[in-house]
Design a protein around this motif. Structure first.
Motif, PDB file in Angstrom:
ATOM      1  N   VAL A  21      69.223 -83.935  14.692  1.00  0.00           N
ATOM      2  CA  VAL A  21      70.337 -83.433  13.887  1.00  0.00           C
ATOM      3  C   VAL A  21      69.938 -82.136  13.186  1.00  0.00           C
ATOM      4  O   VAL A  21      70.670 -81.134  13.228  1.00  0.00           O
ATOM      5  CB  VAL A  21      70.770 -84.500  12.861  1.00  0.00           C
ATOM      6  CG1 VAL A  21      71.825 -83.928  11.914  1.00  0.00           C
ATOM      7  CG2 VAL A  21      71.308 -85.752  13.558  1.00  0.00           C
ATOM      8  N   LEU A  22      68.775 -82.148  12.541  1.00  0.00           N
ATOM      9  CA  LEU A  22      68.337 -80.965  11.794  1.00  0.00           C
ATOM     10  C   LEU A  22      67.927 -79.823  12.713  1.00  0.00           C
ATOM     11  O   LEU A  22      68.014 -78.648  12.328  1.00  0.00           O
ATOM     12  CB  LEU A  22      67.192 -81.349  10.851  1.00  0.00           C
ATOM     13  CG  LEU A  22      67.574 -82.334   9.750  1.00  0.00           C
ATOM     14  CD1 LEU A  22      66.368 -82.635   8.866  1.00  0.00           C
ATOM     15  CD2 LEU A  22      68.728 -81.813   8.904  1.00  0.00           C
ATOM     16  N   TRP A  23      67.471 -80.151  13.909  1.00  0.00           N
ATOM     17  CA  TRP A  23      67.136 -79.139  14.925  1.00  0.00           C
ATOM     18  C   TRP A  23      68.330 -78.204  15.142  1.00  0.00           C
ATOM     19  O   TRP A  23      68.192 -76.973  15.125  1.00  0.00           O
ATOM     20  CB  TRP A  23      66.770 -79.847  16.221  1.00  0.00           C
ATOM     21  CG  TRP A  23      66.232 -79.015  17.328  1.00  0.00           C
ATOM     22  CD1 TRP A  23      66.931 -78.485  18.380  1.00  0.00           C
ATOM     23  CD2 TRP A  23      64.853 -78.659  17.552  1.00  0.00           C
ATOM     24  NE1 TRP A  23      66.086 -77.831  19.235  1.00  0.00           N
ATOM     25  CE2 TRP A  23      64.803 -77.916  18.758  1.00  0.00           C
ATOM     26  CE3 TRP A  23      63.685 -78.902  16.864  1.00  0.00           C
ATOM     27  CZ2 TRP A  23      63.616 -77.414  19.268  1.00  0.00           C
ATOM     28  CZ3 TRP A  23      62.485 -78.399  17.375  1.00  0.00           C
ATOM     29  CH2 TRP A  23      62.462 -77.669  18.567  1.00  0.00           C
ATOM     30  N   ALA A  24      69.516 -78.794  15.315  1.00  0.00           N
ATOM     31  CA  ALA A  24      70.729 -78.008  15.556  1.00  0.00           C
ATOM     32  C   ALA A  24      71.110 -77.190  14.329  1.00  0.00           C
ATOM     33  O   ALA A  24      71.549 -76.031  14.451  1.00  0.00           O
ATOM     34  CB  ALA A  24      71.879 -78.937  15.951  1.00  0.00           C
ATOM     35  N   VAL A  25      70.940 -77.757  13.129  1.00  0.00           N
ATOM     36  CA  VAL A  25      71.284 -77.040  11.898  1.00  0.00           C
ATOM     37  C   VAL A  25      70.353 -75.844  11.698  1.00  0.00           C
ATOM     38  O   VAL A  25      70.787 -74.750  11.300  1.00  0.00           O
ATOM     39  CB  VAL A  25      71.218 -77.986  10.679  1.00  0.00           C
ATOM     40  CG1 VAL A  25      71.566 -77.221   9.394  1.00  0.00           C
ATOM     41  CG2 VAL A  25      72.160 -79.171  10.854  1.00  0.00           C
ATOM     42  N   ILE A  26      69.058 -76.042  11.963  1.00  0.00           N
ATOM     43  CA  ILE A  26      68.077 -74.953  11.829  1.00  0.00           C
ATOM     44  C   ILE A  26      68.430 -73.798  12.767  1.00  0.00           C
ATOM     45  O   ILE A  26      68.395 -72.623  12.376  1.00  0.00           O
ATOM     46  CB  ILE A  26      66.650 -75.485  12.100  1.00  0.00           C
ATOM     47  CG1 ILE A  26      66.193 -76.381  10.944  1.00  0.00           C
ATOM     48  CG2 ILE A  26      65.664 -74.332  12.311  1.00  0.00           C
ATOM     49  CD1 ILE A  26      64.973 -77.219  11.251  1.00  0.00           C
ATOM     50  N   LYS A  27      68.770 -74.120  13.992  1.00  0.00           N
ATOM     51  CA  LYS A  27      69.156 -73.075  14.945  1.00  0.00           C
ATOM     52  C   LYS A  27      70.397 -72.323  14.458  1.00  0.00           C
ATOM     53  O   LYS A  27      70.447 -71.092  14.483  1.00  0.00           O
ATOM     54  CB  LYS A  27      69.416 -73.682  16.321  1.00  0.00           C
ATOM     55  CG  LYS A  27      68.166 -74.109  17.065  1.00  0.00           C
ATOM     56  CD  LYS A  27      68.515 -74.779  18.385  1.00  0.00           C
ATOM     57  CE  LYS A  27      69.200 -73.842  19.353  1.00  0.00           C
ATOM     58  NZ  LYS A  27      69.507 -74.485  20.643  1.00  0.00           N
ATOM     59  N   GLU A  28      71.394 -73.090  13.990  1.00  0.00           N
ATOM     60  CA  GLU A  28      72.657 -72.486  13.572  1.00  0.00           C
ATOM     61  C   GLU A  28      72.506 -71.608  12.341  1.00  0.00           C
ATOM     62  O   GLU A  28      73.068 -70.499  12.282  1.00  0.00           O
ATOM     63  CB  GLU A  28      73.674 -73.595  13.282  1.00  0.00           C
ATOM     64  CG  GLU A  28      75.019 -73.080  12.774  1.00  0.00           C
ATOM     65  CD  GLU A  28      75.894 -74.186  12.213  1.00  0.00           C
ATOM     66  OE1 GLU A  28      76.930 -73.847  11.600  1.00  0.00           O
ATOM     67  OE2 GLU A  28      75.544 -75.376  12.362  1.00  0.00           O
ATOM     68  N   LYS A  29      71.740 -72.067  11.353  1.00  0.00           N
ATOM     69  CA  LYS A  29      71.692 -71.384  10.059  1.00  0.00           C
ATOM     70  C   LYS A  29      70.535 -70.388   9.919  1.00  0.00           C
ATOM     71  O   LYS A  29      70.657 -69.381   9.223  1.00  0.00           O
ATOM     72  CB  LYS A  29      71.575 -72.432   8.943  1.00  0.00           C
ATOM     73  CG  LYS A  29      72.761 -73.388   8.834  1.00  0.00           C
ATOM     74  CD  LYS A  29      74.006 -72.663   8.354  1.00  0.00           C
ATOM     75  CE  LYS A  29      75.161 -73.622   8.127  1.00  0.00           C
ATOM     76  NZ  LYS A  29      74.979 -74.452   6.931  1.00  0.00           N
ATOM     77  N   LEU A  30      69.387 -70.684  10.557  1.00  0.00           N
ATOM     78  CA  LEU A  30      68.179 -69.890  10.308  1.00  0.00           C
ATOM     79  C   LEU A  30      67.747 -69.010  11.473  1.00  0.00           C
ATOM     80  O   LEU A  30      66.970 -68.069  11.284  1.00  0.00           O
ATOM     81  CB  LEU A  30      67.014 -70.809   9.924  1.00  0.00           C
ATOM     82  CG  LEU A  30      67.207 -71.684   8.686  1.00  0.00           C
ATOM     83  CD1 LEU A  30      65.966 -72.535   8.438  1.00  0.00           C
ATOM     84  CD2 LEU A  30      67.526 -70.834   7.461  1.00  0.00           C
ATOM     85  N   LEU A  31      68.211 -69.304  12.666  1.00  0.00           N
ATOM     86  CA  LEU A  31      67.728 -68.563  13.827  1.00  0.00           C
ATOM     87  C   LEU A  31      68.814 -67.715  14.482  1.00  0.00           C
ATOM     88  O   LEU A  31      68.668 -66.505  14.633  1.00  0.00           O
ATOM     89  CB  LEU A  31      67.133 -69.536  14.859  1.00  0.00           C
ATOM     90  CG  LEU A  31      66.001 -70.439  14.371  1.00  0.00           C
ATOM     91  CD1 LEU A  31      65.550 -71.373  15.484  1.00  0.00           C
ATOM     92  CD2 LEU A  31      64.823 -69.626  13.858  1.00  0.00           C
ATOM     93  N   GLU A  32      69.906 -68.338  14.872  1.00  0.00           N
ATOM     94  CA  GLU A  32      70.921 -67.639  15.663  1.00  0.00           C
ATOM     95  C   GLU A  32      71.594 -66.470  14.941  1.00  0.00           C
ATOM     96  O   GLU A  32      71.978 -65.493  15.600  1.00  0.00           O
ATOM     97  CB  GLU A  32      71.958 -68.649  16.165  1.00  0.00           C
ATOM     98  CG  GLU A  32      71.388 -69.566  17.237  1.00  0.00           C
ATOM     99  CD  GLU A  32      72.304 -70.729  17.589  1.00  0.00           C
ATOM    100  OE1 GLU A  32      73.254 -70.992  16.819  1.00  0.00           O
ATOM    101  OE2 GLU A  32      72.060 -71.383  18.619  1.00  0.00           O
ATOM    102  N   PRO A  33      71.727 -66.497  13.599  1.00  0.00           N
ATOM    103  CA  PRO A  33      72.297 -65.303  12.945  1.00  0.00           C
ATOM    104  C   PRO A  33      71.390 -64.075  13.010  1.00  0.00           C
ATOM    105  O   PRO A  33      71.864 -62.945  12.821  1.00  0.00           O
ATOM    106  CB  PRO A  33      72.470 -65.751  11.482  1.00  0.00           C
ATOM    107  CG  PRO A  33      72.528 -67.235  11.536  1.00  0.00           C
ATOM    108  CD  PRO A  33      71.596 -67.617  12.646  1.00  0.00           C
ATOM    109  N   PHE A  34      70.110 -64.274  13.291  1.00  0.00           N
ATOM    110  CA  PHE A  34      69.141 -63.180  13.214  1.00  0.00           C
ATOM    111  C   PHE A  34      68.499 -62.831  14.563  1.00  0.00           C
ATOM    112  O   PHE A  34      68.061 -61.712  14.756  1.00  0.00           O
ATOM    113  CB  PHE A  34      68.026 -63.545  12.229  1.00  0.00           C
ATOM    114  CG  PHE A  34      68.530 -63.954  10.877  1.00  0.00           C
ATOM    115  CD1 PHE A  34      68.867 -62.992   9.933  1.00  0.00           C
ATOM    116  CD2 PHE A  34      68.699 -65.288  10.552  1.00  0.00           C
ATOM    117  CE1 PHE A  34      69.335 -63.359   8.678  1.00  0.00           C
ATOM    118  CE2 PHE A  34      69.174 -65.672   9.302  1.00  0.00           C
ATOM    119  CZ  PHE A  34      69.500 -64.711   8.363  1.00  0.00           C
TER     120      PHE A  34
END
Length: 400
Positions: A21-34
């Motif tokens: 669950v948190l894997w997807a949140v980390i990608k969405e919030k911390l990685l993919e915007p940058f």
């Protein structure tokens, strides 16, 4: 702002339960915007592995070897309860065990230090890196529950038919027997990985086994390490002002408790499993630990060193927002991205990984953290957040 571009992909190995669950949140919030993420995705969720008879696990290992960098979410190793819960066809093997065997790698783990989380062991001033041999021993064993009296034997039959036979025990009644093994080639790779990693990190190496009792098995680790050190690494260590030190595992544990840290502690497979959790817990939390699998031919798999956080996942399924610590999973991604940047000569990707790590630690040091850290923080936490709020706080800090 333009996203950072990746030249080559990394192997992305998804996992199970709360960490998934948190894997997807980390990608969405911390990685993919940058970052314009380039990954080859492999679903190593328990049901996916069972449906493919573990073919997807072996495919993921091959992808890491081909791409040279992988990042892995925590996964379930099944037991009888999991077979029923997930309606599995069979008991599945540990995906970590499979990947470690395929890469012939060594696991290096180190605690993540923050100023407001004090070590239980007050002498530890620097991280202790735990080098865990990732092959053999009880993780690739053979066991028998014997029903009654009889003779238990250890038998080796060579390809030429030569037989070596030893009596383990003349058993007077029901009991258990276990066979474990290791390979000289794997131990040699383990030694070279440890010595090379120590030179890169500029830290000395300690090895602890129990060769006074296990004269052949543990003695083989001691002998191989010493031979490789003397022939390949002694002059390099001397030039760097580092040392290689061997002692018994129990003496090693006693010395570690009074040492300041800043060393690489090389352990056999099971010892490394246990001692890395001890170090992580003593430094604050199992979620505050980096973990990377390094193969002797230059492949790297970054992962969280803890499990899938099963209890939190069941609460999440009931609609609760849990305060699960995502730091180890964040650092698995930053480790993989930094290594990808290093191999591809992409300094902006390395810089992003460093900034994400700094933003994560800055948030904690400002007194904003998850519940596991709040219980032991000094001074007390300013805010205790759920996982989503904590990741949002990191994203805000990173963007600023």
């Amino acid at each position: 702002m333009a996203k950072i571009q990746m030249k080559n992909a990394i192997a992305e190995l998804d996992g199970d339960e709360m960490t998934r669950v948190l894997w997807a949140v980390i990608k969405e919030k911390l990685l993919e915007p940058f970052v314009e993420l380039k990954t080859e995705y492999y679903d190593l969720g328990l049901k996916s592995r069972d449906d493919s008879d573990d073919k997807i696990t072996y495919a993921a290992a091959e992808a890491i070897k081909r791409l040279h960098v992988g990042v892995k979410c925590a996964t379930i190793t099944s037991n009888e309860a999991r077979v029923k819960e997930y309606n599995l066809k069979q008991l599945t093997r540990s995906p970590n065990g499979i990947i470690r065997e395929e890469l012939d790698g060594t696991v290096f783990r180190a605690p993540i230090f923050v100023k407001n989380i004090k070590c239980c062991v007050t002498s530890w001033k620097k991280p202790i890196v735990l080098g865990r041999h990732a092959y053999g021993d009880v993780y690739k064993n053979c066991e028998i529950k014997v029903p009654g009296a009889g003779k238990a034997e250890l038998v080796f039959t060579g390809e030429d038919g030569t037989e070596i036979r030893k009596t383990i025990q003349v058993m007077k009644g029901p009991g258990i027997i276990q066979g474990i093994h290791n390979m000289d080639k794997s131990i040699e790779s383990f030694a070279r990985c440890c010595f090379n990693y120590a030179l890169d990190q500029k830290i000395s190496v300690w090895l602890g086994t129990k060769d006074t009792i296990s004269k052949t098995y543990d003695g083989n680790f001691k002998a191989i390490f010493q031979k490789i050190f003397d022939e390949e690494f002694k002059s390099k260590f001397e030039a760097a002002g580092l040392e290689y030190f061997y002692t018994l595992i129990d003496d090693c544990v006693a010395r570690i408790m009074k040492h300041e840290g800043g060393i690489l502690w090389a352990c056999k497979n099971y010892d490394g499993d246990v001692m890395s959790d001890m170090i992580a817990s003593a430094c604050g939390s199992l979620a505050m630990m980096t973990s990377v699998l390094v193969s002797p031919d230059g492949n790297f798999e970054y992962e969280a060193s803890h499990g899938t956080v099963q209890k939190h996942y069941y609460r999440y399924l009931k609609g609760e927002k849990t305060s699960t610590n995502p730091v180890a999973t964040i650092f698995a991604w930053t480790g993989a991205l930094a290594k990808r940047g290093e191999l591809d000569n992409t300094p902006e990707l390395i810089d992003f990984a460093k900034k994400l790590e700094k933003a994560t630690l800055d948030v904690i040091e400002e007194g904003v953290m998850t519940g596991d850290l709040a219980r032991i923080a000094t001074p007390p936490a300013e805010k205790v957040l759920n996982s989503w709020e904590f990741i949002d706080a990191i994203a805000d800090k990173l963007s600023r």
